[in-house]
Design an enzyme around this catalytic site. Structure first.
Site, PDB file in Angstrom:
ATOM      1  N   GLU A  65       2.536   5.125  -4.021  1.00  0.00           N
ATOM      2  CA  GLU A  65       2.530   6.079  -5.148  1.00  0.00           C
ATOM      3  C   GLU A  65       3.874   6.805  -5.336  1.00  0.00           C
ATOM      4  O   GLU A  65       4.172   7.137  -6.498  1.00  0.00           O
ATOM      5  CB  GLU A  65       1.406   7.102  -4.944  1.00  0.00           C
ATOM      6  CG  GLU A  65       0.017   6.516  -5.043  1.00  0.00           C
ATOM      7  CD  GLU A  65      -0.371   5.711  -3.804  1.00  0.00           C
ATOM      8  OE1 GLU A  65      -1.146   4.755  -3.940  1.00  0.00           O
ATOM      9  OE2 GLU A  65       0.132   6.032  -2.716  1.00  0.00           O
ATOM     10  N   ASP A  94       0.854  -1.190   0.000  1.00  0.00           N
ATOM     11  CA  ASP A  94       0.000   0.000   0.000  1.00  0.00           C
ATOM     12  C   ASP A  94       0.891   1.241   0.000  1.00  0.00           C
ATOM     13  O   ASP A  94       2.122   1.142   0.107  1.00  0.00           O
ATOM     14  CB  ASP A  94      -0.880  -0.047   1.244  1.00  0.00           C
ATOM     15  CG  ASP A  94      -2.082   0.886   1.168  1.00  0.00           C
ATOM     16  OD1 ASP A  94      -2.316   1.479   0.098  1.00  0.00           O
ATOM     17  OD2 ASP A  94      -2.786   1.018   2.186  1.00  0.00           O
ATOM     18  N   ASP A 104      -8.951   3.952  -2.235  1.00  0.00           N
ATOM     19  CA  ASP A 104      -9.809   4.266  -1.088  1.00  0.00           C
ATOM     20  C   ASP A 104     -11.144   4.844  -1.541  1.00  0.00           C
ATOM     21  O   ASP A 104     -11.360   6.063  -1.544  1.00  0.00           O
ATOM     22  CB  ASP A 104      -9.089   5.245  -0.157  1.00  0.00           C
ATOM     23  CG  ASP A 104      -7.843   4.630   0.465  1.00  0.00           C
ATOM     24  OD1 ASP A 104      -7.661   3.413   0.339  1.00  0.00           O
ATOM     25  OD2 ASP A 104      -7.053   5.377   1.070  1.00  0.00           O
TER      26      ASP A 104
END
Length: 983
Positions: free
Chosen positions: A579, A576, A652
């Site tokens: 980015e 997770d 999300d």
């Protein structure tokens, strides 16, 4: 998970996050994305400059691109056509600006590659994306491709290429333009609008110091071209005022500010842009990730729904808005265009921040005098004009001309690879939330599934399972015996996944942090001498530099059982925040001017960072075993090539009907862009779904390739049985439906791993000539066999379903029949959504309820055979051991089923007893039997069924205008060919 802890509302987010992390508090969720945290095009200097250039072109009558290809410079060497590309505006006077280098590669995969780079720049432009993204070999450029090379009467260079020489490339020198034609029809055109622009690397000029008036006397006459000389030495200054658009071309060249952040841009401006026209095509798709429609909306033009370009820049955008071209967690610069007559695609291979404008020019169909006047001139076909803008790197573009979608998927996959064939458990149901509290909580949730007779395969643990957000550790108070916990799940055929993010807590007593510092594997600050320090879940953190080969190998080694204490072979990984998400950084990510291994600025590789992390993690899970086990790694960030390393999800999302509706177009877009193993959080990550929304989301989610329920820390518990009846039964039935179809899903994954095809498919890819489906994204196909129409609004009990083709469609539950083509009003009560099997297909199933997919591996099969109008059907079944890489050695079973002229035939396409494998799966599994045949669409009841010298009984009932016939225990197996006749 997951964005900043609880997601903070204050504009002084960074300061608050630090204090929140220090106190270990969880704050309440905000209600929506903070758009002011993220740039618009006007706030991104290079986007604004290139968009201004496009505006100048549109406002200038008779605009012509200043770029020309020097015909005398063209050379053909080793299959690559090269030449000099000159900007006549910049290069018409002697200067130190050499021509740009142009390259054309015609590959033996039928793809074409166009590259434009600087010759001898003052610094090398970053050109390393190809080393990471492209598989080897990805295709060869050979001189044989140029055998049909010539010039037409206008001096335009023409080259025919392709397997049947059906493709032509036409290169115009002045102005520079490249046309790709299929069967003589222009399909993809580069620089047709003349928007090619290339900011060359340069040295920063010091500001000029104005001379005092007295010092100017006695000087020679000015040589400024904007000053006119008059007799006697007098001069009149001719001031040419620059327009606002021209001024924009000079803004934010050397430094750029956004909010309180400054991008130092030490190399100055280096962006480039070019227009790409899809001629004769009014629908384009791709360039994920955006919370938008499947068919991309216009961002330019008087009726454009969007005013901002689509942005590709991996960002942590929680609770994202719908119907918006904002950047999200992943980026794939792949675009596919489709019309009734042609299909084409492009891949803009660049990992820097990229913006794409879309403008649509429909063919005039209004009639009347204007159309009559236009008809006397050259008719302009419908077209989609796109403008691609990247901040750094080189222009590296691939063009795919198909001619079919499958051809394009194959051509694209030959460059970036296909999806890795996953372990079988990973395509079943996953249960997740932030966070399951402790080992007892895990045991109770696991028992709850058994108590309520609901299958599942994987239970997930979020960041709270660690010791203070230190990855590769366990909170010993909450999870005192992780090995025992995993073994308890494994005994039921179940697995566990734990989260591991790329930020490492800065802590000299934390072994991972300490080793990373000693090995010097962290990303550096812009000065290149010190490690970058930012804020994320653990507080002060450092980020692994996955562009460093040493760092990748070191990271992979952390997954070995002797280092990741408490891990077992049934534990897998969730990547997770990759980015990467940096709470203290601009746009909640890492600054662009930090430095990677090899002195590479992050701005060049931002969109690839998550994929590099994903790759290193998959490497670690593969190498930790001596048992040849396939990895499973879920990633939030992605780029082209991510599919080689595992699954992704849409990030999300929110527990709302809008986000349920958004999931379908988002997943369809990601799939056709080369990443088929994707899903959306069932139920929505943020918020609390009511029972109806949660049930409808499960009914839709069972048709996502990656099927996981997930929830935020502050969300109420929502395990599938907690809403009570009738919802528990409805959710149980949905999940069981997924499990019965696992053989069909696994077969589709195998097809995707070989051919690069999407698993869930937009309607237009299956029905390419039906214009009614070109913009359709509220229903889709699973493979070519099953039609799915999710219910995405509250209180809906009827759905308007489009049945394509002149064929029948069979409800997968009650076998009722609908005839296409056309829309039909279909019942969609609370316990089901419209799902239909297409006539002419055969779907393999396993129908015995089990607690996990592992418990099903020895179960017999059911074949559901949906006959078409001439009584034919076909389908496939793929099987391997579901765990190892032995299938690469040929240890698998692939069987094709076909019905023709009243005979069901089964033929092994490939079934190998792999002698190099100690225990052959194909040898053992070949005896798995088919226990039931269900034949749909029979025109008469079946009276005689035979296999060899045996006669079987069929039970038939009439449904609508045809019959459903069931043949039990035909006594045939998947490992042996057979012919079964019926009449």
């Amino acid at each position: 998970m997951e964005s900043a802890q609880g997601r903070i509302k204050s504009s002084k987010r960074r300061t608050i996050v630090r204090s929140v992390l220090g106190l270990g508090l969880a704050l309440a969720c905000v209600s929506a994305v903070k758009r002011e945290d993220f740039k618009t095009c006007s706030q991104s200097g290079f986007c604004a400059r290139n968009r201004a250039y496009a505006d100048i072109a549109k406002e200038t009558p008779q605009w012509v691109s200043p770029f020309q290809l020097n015909p005398s410079s063209l050379r053909l060497h080793k299959g690559v056509l090269t030449g000099d590309l000159i900007n006549v505006q910049e290069d018409k006077q002697p200067s130190d600006k050499p021509a740009l280098a142009f390259e054309l590669h015609l590959l033996d995969t039928d793809a074409a590659r166009v590259r434009i780079n600087e010759r001898n720049p003052i610094h090398p432009r970053y050109d390393g994306v190809q080393d990471t993204v492209l598989i080897k070999p990805y295709g060869h450029a050979t001189e044989e491709s140029y055998q049909k090379l010539g010039k037409d009467e206008n001096g335009i260079l023409t080259i025919q290429y392709g397997a049947q020489s059906q493709n032509t490339v036409r290169i115009s020198s002045a102005p520079f333009k490249i046309e790709f034609l299929v069967n003589g029809v222009p399909t993809v055109i580069l620089n047709d609008e003349g928007l090619l622009r290339f900011e060359r690397l340069r040295n920063k000029e010091e500001p000029k110091v104005e001379e005092e008036e007295g010092e100017k006397q006695g000087e020679e006459a000015s040589s400024d071209p904007l000053v006119e000389q008059k007799p006697g030495g007098n001069e009149i200054e001719i001031a040419i005022e620059k327009s606002d658009l021209e001024k924009k071309l000079e803004e934010n060249l050397w430094e750029e500010r956004f909010k309180e952040f400054t991008d130092s841009k030490p190399r100055g401006p280096e962006s480039f842009g070019m227009d790409i026209t899809f001629s004769g095509i009014n629908h384009v798709y791709g360039i994920p990730e955006h919370a938008s429609s499947l068919s991309l909306k216009a961002t330019r033009g008087p009726d454009a729904p969007y005013t901002e370009p689509y942005r590709l820049y991996n960002l942590d955008v929680f609770e994202y808005e719908g119907d918006n071209p904002m950047a999200l967690y992943g980026s794939v610069p792949f675009m596919l265009g489709h019309s009734k007559n042609s299909t084409a695609a492009v891949f803009w291979m660049n990992a820097a921040e990229t913006w794409i404008d879309v403008e649509k020019s429909p063919e005039d169909k209004t009639g009347g005098l204007l159309s009559w006047i236009k008809s006397k001139k050259a008719v302009q076909p419908a077209a989609t004009k796109t403008h691609w803008i990247s901040e750094a790197g080189v222009l590296d573009l691939f063009v795919f001309l198909g001619p079919t979608h499958r051809d394009i998927f194959r051509q694209y996959a030959s460059l970036v690879g296909t999806t890795a064939l996953p372990q079988a458990f990973s395509i079943a149901y996953h249960q997740c939330r932030w966070n399951y509290n402790n080992q007892q909580d895990v045991a109770e949730v696991d028992a709850g599934f058994d108590e309520h007779d609901i299958p599942y395969d994987v239970l997930w643990l979020d960041i709270e399972h660690t010791n203070g957000k230190r990855y590769f550790t366990w909170d010993e108070a909450k999870f005192p015996n992780p090995t025992e916990m995993q073994e308890s799940l494994s005994a039921k055929g179940r697995k566990m996944v734990t989260i591991i993010d790329p930020h490492i807590k800065k802590d000299g007593d934390y072994h991972v942090s300490k080793e990373g510092a000693e090995l010097d594997v962290y990303i550096k600050n812009k000065d290149g001498s010190s490690d970058f320090d930012g804020w994320c879940w653990p507080g002060s953190s450092q980020w692994i530099d996955f562009y460093n080969p040493k760092a990748r190998d070191w990271w992979a080694s952390q997954f070995s059982y002797d280092k990741y204490i408490g891990s077992t072979k049934s534990l897998f990984t969730w990547n997770d925040m990759n980015e990467p998400s940096v709470f203290s950084g601009p746009e909640i990510t890492i600054p662009k001017d930090v430095i990677h291994y090899g002195n590479v600025e992050h701005r060049n590789v931002h969109n690839l960072y998550g994929t590099m992390f994903h790759s290193a993690t998959a490497q670690g899970l593969t190498h930790r075993n001596e048992t040849n086990q396939r990895p499973f790694v879920l990633s939030r960030a992605f780029f082209a090539g991510t599919q080689r390393f595992g699954a992704i999800w849409t990030g999300d999302n929110v527990a709302s009907w809008e986000h349920l509706e958004l999931a379908s177009p988002m997943l369809l877009t990601i799939g056709l862009s080369g990443i088929p193993f994707s899903g959306a959080d069932v139920g929505g990550f943020f918020g609390n779904p009511d029972a109806e929304l949660l049930t409808r989301w499960y009914q839709a989610g069972i048709y996502y390739p990656f099927f996981r329920a997930h929830a935020h820390l502050d969300s109420k518990r929502r395990e599938p049985w907690l809403f009570g009846e009738p919802y528990t039964t409805q959710i149980r039935e949905a999940i069981r439906t997924r499990y019965t179809l696992l053989p069909f899903w696994y077969t589709l994954f195998q097809e995707a791993s070989v051919e690069g095809t999407p698993i869930i498919r937009p309607m237009f890819t299956v029905f390419p000539e039906d214009e009614a489906v070109f913009g359709m994204d509220d229903q889709y196909m699973v493979g070519d066999a099953i039609l799915v129409k999710p219910v995405v609004k509250s209180a809906v009990i009827r759905s308007n379903v489009y049945f394509a083709g002149k064929e029948k469609w069979f409800d997968i539950k009650d076998y009722s029949v609908e005839q296409g083509p056309g829309f039909k009003d279909i019942e969609s009560p609370a316990d089901k959504i419209p799902v239909y099997q297409r006539a002419g297909t055969i779907v393999p199933k396993r129908e015995r309820p089990r607690r996990s997919s592992k418990a099903m591996e020895n179960d017999p099969f059911t074949l559901v055979i949906a006959l078409d109008s001439v009584g034919e059907a076909s389908g496939r079944l793929y099987l391997d051991d579901g765990e190892s890489f032995n299938y690469e050695k040929g240890d698998f079973i692939l069987t094709e089923f076909k019905v023709s002229k009243g005979v069901l035939s089964s033929r092994k396409v490939k079934s190998t007893t792999a002698t190099s494998v100690e225990s052959s799966f194909a040898e053992k599994a070949g005896g798995l039997r088919i226990e039931r045949l269900v034949i749909l669409g029979a025109t008469v009841p079946l009276k005689k069924v035979t296999v060899g010298d045996r006669t079987l009984q069929a039970s038939c009932s009439q449904v609508g205008g045809s019959y459903v016939c069931t043949i039990k225990e035909p006594q045939v197996t998947i490992g042996k060919d057979f012919d079964l006749s019926f009449a």
